[in-house]
Motif scaffolding. Structure first.
Motif, PDB file in Angstrom:
ATOM      1  N   GLN A  73       0.854  -1.187   0.000  1.00  0.00           N
ATOM      2  CA  GLN A  73       0.000   0.000   0.000  1.00  0.00           C
ATOM      3  C   GLN A  73       0.886   1.231   0.000  1.00  0.00           C
ATOM      4  O   GLN A  73       1.937   1.246   0.647  1.00  0.00           O
ATOM      5  CB  GLN A  73      -0.880   0.022   1.255  1.00  0.00           C
ATOM      6  CG  GLN A  73      -1.849  -1.136   1.358  1.00  0.00           C
ATOM      7  CD  GLN A  73      -2.418  -1.260   2.755  1.00  0.00           C
ATOM      8  OE1 GLN A  73      -1.753  -1.727   3.665  1.00  0.00           O
ATOM      9  NE2 GLN A  73      -3.653  -0.825   2.924  1.00  0.00           N
ATOM     10  N   GLY A  74       0.442   2.261  -0.708  1.00  0.00           N
ATOM     11  CA  GLY A  74       1.221   3.490  -0.698  1.00  0.00           C
ATOM     12  C   GLY A  74       0.371   4.694  -1.031  1.00  0.00           C
ATOM     13  O   GLY A  74      -0.572   4.602  -1.830  1.00  0.00           O
ATOM     14  N   GLU A  75       0.676   5.788  -0.387  1.00  0.00           N
ATOM     15  CA  GLU A  75       0.009   7.045  -0.722  1.00  0.00           C
ATOM     16  C   GLU A  75       0.971   8.197  -0.519  1.00  0.00           C
ATOM     17  O   GLU A  75       1.857   8.151   0.347  1.00  0.00           O
ATOM     18  CB  GLU A  75      -1.253   7.245   0.122  1.00  0.00           C
ATOM     19  CG  GLU A  75      -0.988   7.288   1.604  1.00  0.00           C
ATOM     20  CD  GLU A  75      -2.212   7.676   2.405  1.00  0.00           C
ATOM     21  OE1 GLU A  75      -3.096   8.340   1.847  1.00  0.00           O
ATOM     22  OE2 GLU A  75      -2.269   7.325   3.588  1.00  0.00           O
ATOM     23  N   SER A  76       0.794   9.218  -1.324  1.00  0.00           N
ATOM     24  CA  SER A  76       1.615  10.417  -1.180  1.00  0.00           C
ATOM     25  C   SER A  76       1.173  11.180   0.059  1.00  0.00           C
ATOM     26  O   SER A  76      -0.010  11.412   0.260  1.00  0.00           O
ATOM     27  CB  SER A  76       1.460  11.300  -2.417  1.00  0.00           C
ATOM     28  OG  SER A  76       2.106  12.535  -2.172  1.00  0.00           O
ATOM     29  N   VAL A  77       2.142  11.514   0.878  1.00  0.00           N
ATOM     30  CA  VAL A  77       1.813  12.278   2.082  1.00  0.00           C
ATOM     31  C   VAL A  77       2.588  13.594   2.106  1.00  0.00           C
ATOM     32  O   VAL A  77       2.639  14.264   3.124  1.00  0.00           O
ATOM     33  CB  VAL A  77       2.112  11.468   3.362  1.00  0.00           C
ATOM     34  CG1 VAL A  77       1.181  10.276   3.467  1.00  0.00           C
ATOM     35  CG2 VAL A  77       3.566  11.012   3.400  1.00  0.00           C
ATOM     36  N   ALA A  78       3.186  13.921   0.951  1.00  0.00           N
ATOM     37  CA  ALA A  78       4.050  15.105   0.908  1.00  0.00           C
ATOM     38  C   ALA A  78       3.292  16.366   1.301  1.00  0.00           C
ATOM     39  O   ALA A  78       3.840  17.260   1.945  1.00  0.00           O
ATOM     40  CB  ALA A  78       4.645  15.258  -0.482  1.00  0.00           C
ATOM     41  N   SER A  79       2.006  16.437   0.934  1.00  0.00           N
ATOM     42  CA  SER A  79       1.272  17.670   1.204  1.00  0.00           C
ATOM     43  C   SER A  79       1.025  17.852   2.697  1.00  0.00           C
ATOM     44  O   SER A  79       1.093  18.959   3.215  1.00  0.00           O
ATOM     45  CB  SER A  79      -0.055  17.665   0.442  1.00  0.00           C
ATOM     46  OG  SER A  79      -0.781  16.495   0.769  1.00  0.00           O
ATOM     47  N   ARG A  80       0.782  16.747   3.397  1.00  0.00           N
ATOM     48  CA  ARG A  80       0.513  16.922   4.823  1.00  0.00           C
ATOM     49  C   ARG A  80       1.727  16.643   5.707  1.00  0.00           C
ATOM     50  O   ARG A  80       1.733  17.001   6.868  1.00  0.00           O
ATOM     51  CB  ARG A  80      -0.675  16.062   5.250  1.00  0.00           C
ATOM     52  CG  ARG A  80      -0.483  14.570   5.109  1.00  0.00           C
ATOM     53  CD  ARG A  80      -1.692  13.846   5.733  1.00  0.00           C
ATOM     54  NE  ARG A  80      -1.482  12.435   5.864  1.00  0.00           N
ATOM     55  CZ  ARG A  80      -1.870  11.544   4.954  1.00  0.00           C
ATOM     56  NH1 ARG A  80      -2.493  11.941   3.857  1.00  0.00           N
ATOM     57  NH2 ARG A  80      -1.636  10.258   5.138  1.00  0.00           N
ATOM     58  N   ASP A  81       2.748  16.010   5.151  1.00  0.00           N
ATOM     59  CA  ASP A  81       3.968  15.776   5.933  1.00  0.00           C
ATOM     60  C   ASP A  81       5.182  15.950   5.028  1.00  0.00           C
ATOM     61  O   ASP A  81       5.675  14.998   4.424  1.00  0.00           O
ATOM     62  CB  ASP A  81       3.956  14.365   6.534  1.00  0.00           C
ATOM     63  CG  ASP A  81       5.223  14.093   7.345  1.00  0.00           C
ATOM     64  OD1 ASP A  81       6.035  15.026   7.520  1.00  0.00           O
ATOM     65  OD2 ASP A  81       5.389  12.950   7.802  1.00  0.00           O
TER      66      ASP A  81
END
Lengths: 290, 166
Positions: free
Chosen positions: B97-105
């Protein structure tokens, strides 16, 4: 007095035993795992906007030189006669080489789970339990030569290609540096397939298992590879006496993508507060023998 | 000379990630068996996932570039575009599983949160735009998904992640 680091293939039986015994004792004391953790903590990739001192960076050589010196000193507190041997992988190229014998590094991992089952670092002997790894297995793993998709160790030609470059390093001072001894010997390329790994990186890939990932120091052959890499840095300096021995000479400025991300020749290199310039000479500490 | 090994930063303890302290051999066998069962149970899902992936028309790997090409400073072709999709699939019996978290972290490693069987896989960004994982420090991939699949390939059937990052 300076001590001598020898080619692993020329160690006597007693020298091999003393080196292995000191490494095992360091592990038992918990100090070995400090080195594993430190190497993990300092693996900063060049796409990250922070200081990187150990990999993908000009200070790859001096950082690992100091890392080796610290390790060797730790061994010598246990046995003052021990030095770190080097592995000339342009010559000792086979899993059947004496390097992988029962009395030095032990052999390849078994096929089913890559577990090393022979030699001093085999799990079943009880002296080598992996505690600081990115995988949860407690046993050391290897996949020498990656048999399911074989590749060879770097060759003499690969080393010569790096050695012929008269520049120590070039912008952008990272894994994309198109020229320069540092990136060519560290081994980053933009190639694909089996050509993507050169020299130092390719050795990590060839050994496989723990040597491939964040916990590469868990495999004691890590030190023998890096001692040879350190020796090759010496050879490069002798071959190019007129070249700047370390670059960049000055820190990249605020307009550079590498601003505050690489260490210049006279800047301190964490965690030791030592400058690359301090590590250009080592003959008072150790020399390389045959 | 400076003292040996000034440790930097917190070092996560494996005690937080190791679920139990069983003797080594039974623990491994138990794990292999569980993995095997999971793999069997998941094979149908895997087939479905393959169809899904085909429908997504994945990008081709980046073409080989000559070694001495000047650095462009730009990501290589094939590097993920903004908005690279999240993923949640079975791959060789493992759930990745993977998701981009750059915007919140903005400090998340590689800008992504990626797990294999629920355990975090450390990702790092390479300057050429690719992704490296803690399992394989020496090869970068164009997308977090490709890096996660390669990590599963390298883990093989019997190893799991410890959850340790960088």
């Amino acid at each position: 007095m300076a001590h001598t680091r020898k080619n692993q293939s020329s160690l006597s039986r007693a020298e091999r035993r003393r080196f292995v015994d000191a490494v095992l004792k360091l592990k038992r004391r918990g100090e070995y795992d400090e080195f594993v953790r430190m190497h993990i903590d300092y693996y900063v990739s060049d796409g990250e906007d922070r200081l990187r001192v150990a990999h993908m960076t000009p200070s790859f050589f001096p950082w690992h030189r100091r890392f080796l010196i610290e390790f060797e000193r730790a061994l010598q507190r246990i046995d003052s006669g021990v030095t770190v041997p080097y592995w000339d992988w342009t010559k000792d190229r086979s899993p059947a080489a004496s390097l992988w014998g029962e009395d030095l590094m032990g052999g390849n991992g078994r096929r089913s789970d890559r577990r090393v089952t022979t030699g001093p670092f085999a799990y079943r002997n009880g002296h080598w339990v992996i505690k600081e790894g990115v995988t949860d297995g407690e046993f050391l793993t290897r996949d020498l030569g990656r048999p399911h998709d074989p590749l060879d160790l770097p060759t003499r030609r690969d080393v010569a290609w790096a050695m012929a470059d008269p520049r120590y390093d070039v912008p952008p001072w990272d894994s994309r540096a198109p020229r320069g001894f540092r990136n060519k010997l560290e081994g980053w390329t933009s190639a694909s397939g089996k050509e993507r790994w050169r020299n130092h990186n390719r050795v990590h890939r060839w050994v496989g298992g723990h040597m491939l990932g964040g916990g590469s120091v868990n495999d004691p052959v890590f030190w023998l590879n890096h001692a040879f890499v350190d020796l090759l840095w010496d050879r490069w300096r002798r071959r190019h006496p007129r070249s700047a021995p370390y670059l960049p000479a000055r820190p990249p400025g605020p307009g550079s993508s590498q601003y505050r991300r690489v260490v210049a020749r006279h800047e301190p290199m964490p965690p030791w507060d030592v400058r690359p310039d301090d590590l250009l000479e080592h003959k008072r500490l150790y020399t390389y023998g045959s | 000379m400076a003292p040996l090994l000034n440790r930097v930063g917190p070092v996560p303890s494996r005690a937080h990630t190791a679920p139990c302290q069983e003797p080594p051999a039974p623990r491994l066998i138990d794990r292999v068996t569980r993995r095997h069962l999971l793999g069997v149970a998941a094979s149908a899902l895997l087939a479905a996932g393959s169809v899904f992936r085909l429908a997504q028309a994945p990008r081709e790997a980046s073409p080989p570039v000559a070694l001495d090409d000047p650095p462009s400073g730009e990501p290589l072709p094939g590097a993920p575009l903004p908005g690279e999709p999240s993923f949640d699939e079975m791959y060789r019996g493992r759930r990745i599983q993977g998701e981009s978290v750059a915007s919140r972290d903005p400090h998340a490693p590689g800008g992504w949160s990626v797990t294999v069987d629920g355990r975090p896989l450390g990702l790092m960004r390479r300057a050429d735009g690719g992704y490296l994982s803690t399992v394989d420090h020496f090869q970068s991939y164009a997308t977090p998904l490709a890096a996660a699949r390669a990590a599963v390939d390298e883990l093989g059937p019997s190893q799991a992640l410890s959850g340790r990052g960088h």
